[in-house]
Design an enzyme around this catalytic site. Structure first.
Site, PDB file in Angstrom:
ATOM      1  N   HIS A  82       0.830  -1.196   0.000  1.00  6.59           N
ATOM      2  CA  HIS A  82       0.000   0.000   0.000  1.00  6.59           C
ATOM      3  C   HIS A  82       0.871   1.255   0.000  1.00  6.59           C
ATOM      4  O   HIS A  82       1.894   1.297   0.705  1.00  6.59           O
ATOM      5  CB  HIS A  82      -0.896   0.030   1.243  1.00  6.59           C
ATOM      6  CG  HIS A  82      -1.897  -1.075   1.300  1.00  6.59           C
ATOM      7  ND1 HIS A  82      -1.549  -2.354   1.663  1.00  6.59           N
ATOM      8  CD2 HIS A  82      -3.222  -1.097   1.028  1.00  6.59           C
ATOM      9  CE1 HIS A  82      -2.622  -3.126   1.619  1.00  6.59           C
ATOM     10  NE2 HIS A  82      -3.661  -2.384   1.242  1.00  6.59           N
ATOM     11  N   ASP A 131      27.319  -0.243  -5.108  1.00  7.91           N
ATOM     12  CA  ASP A 131      27.658   0.590  -6.255  1.00  7.91           C
ATOM     13  C   ASP A 131      28.850   1.496  -5.948  1.00  7.91           C
ATOM     14  O   ASP A 131      29.706   1.727  -6.810  1.00  7.91           O
ATOM     15  CB  ASP A 131      26.446   1.440  -6.642  1.00  7.91           C
ATOM     16  CG  ASP A 131      26.732   2.345  -7.828  1.00  7.91           C
ATOM     17  OD1 ASP A 131      27.211   1.838  -8.859  1.00  7.91           O
ATOM     18  OD2 ASP A 131      26.488   3.559  -7.726  1.00  7.91           O
TER      19      ASP A 131
END
Length: 321
Positions: A82, A131
């Site tokens: 949600h 990363d």
């Protein structure tokens, strides 16, 4: 024609199709969730991140912002979540010798919980670390992503299963021992040592080196106060106990592992090659000992002055009975 039986799974309708759960009838309460994961890398990379000395600067700040953004966009990434108005998102980092523990806590006031938002925040922050360090360590691993606490809603506060105070378990990593071709004497020696100090020992489990990870995870899941392993700490291709242990640890205790190595090296120089770890998994103390009888004896001598104090400290200051 009869109606199809209603599915007991709330994310499926009566026809077995995915749906978003209707939370309209739930109470609006304050809700929070905390998740964590471990980013495994080399000690020198941990030092570079800590000092912000990598080619990509502001590593932690970038990972923190990415985690917060990930929490806010969870419903866009995970189809049946949600959309929520989050009250707060915090992302924190704890440094260990060869890992960075990423923790995120998310809060809201609403009709459904924020567990997935906390897990997503940790995952995105950890991937951002990946990363940022891949130029110096492309083999880094994001591991052990899990929910560690939540509160609010009908179930109230939740944490992993309660610690079984005063209990212990022993795990022996020995392929020959598991096959029955060599008698293990180290496991019973550790169990007797623990019993003498008042611990109720669940048992001694002997497994092949290849099965150490699954066996250790299963033992830790039973929440004993102490798990001591023996074997599989060297440099043989089959020795995987330290790797299995790192997967379950929340916090490492490098000083304990180094003291065990030093005690062994004082008698046997090759003891310095042991890669054994020590640390905690939830409230469980986990310690790796070498596989030799002498190595076990040296390790237990070190633990004789530390274990009870450590267990009591984790329990909040009281000793086990």
């Amino acid at each position: 024609m009869t109606d199809a039986p209603r599915s007991p799974l709330t994310h499926l309708d009566a026809d077995g199709r995915a749906r978003m759960v209707d939370v309209g009838g739930k109470d609006v309460t304050d809700r929070s969730a905390t998740a964590a994961a471990r980013f495994l890398t080399r000690p020198d990379v941990v030092a570079l991140v800590r000092s912000d000395d990598l080619p990509k600067a502001d590593v932690l700040a970038t990972a923190r912002i990415a985690g917060i953004q990930g929490a806010k966009r969870t419903s866009e990434l995970i189809p049946l979540c949600h959309p929520l108005a989050l009250s707060s998102v915090s992302v924190d980092f704890e440094f260990e010798e060869s890992s960075i523990v990423v923790t995120a806590t998310v809060t809201t006031t609403g009709r459904t919980g924020v567990e997935m938002e906390a897990l997503t925040a940790v995952a995105i922050a950890g991937l951002t670390l990946h990363d940022m360090v891949k130029a110096v360590d492309p083999e880094a691993i994001l591991d052990d992503l899990r929910l560690i606490a939540k509160s609010g809603g009908k179930r109230g506060h939740w944490t992993p299963g309660p610690l079984r105070a005063g209990t212990a378990a022993v795990l022996v990593a020995s392929t020959a021992g598991a096959a029955g071709t060599r008698e293990d004497t180290t496991g019973p020696a550790i169990a007797a040592w623990l019993s003498e100090r008042g611990y109720s020992v669940d048992g001694v489990e002997v497994v092949a080196d290849a099965d150490v990870a699954a066996a250790l995870e299963a033992l830790v899941a039973t929440s004993p106060a102490v798990v001591i392993t023996t074997g599989g700490t060297g440099m043989s291709p089959s020795d995987r106990t330290p790797e299995a242990t790192r997967r379950v640890l929340d916090r490492e205790l490098p000083g304990v592992a180094e003291a065990i190595r030093a005690a062994g090296a004082a008698k046997t120089p090759t003891a310095a090659l042991s890669r054994g770890l020590a640390g905690t998994s939830g409230g469980t103390v986990v310690v790796n000992l070498p596989g030799s009888r002498g190595g076990v004896a040296d390790g237990l001598t070190v633990l004789d002055g530390l274990l009870d104090h450590l267990v009591a400290q984790i329990a909040g200051g009281g000793a086990h009975e």
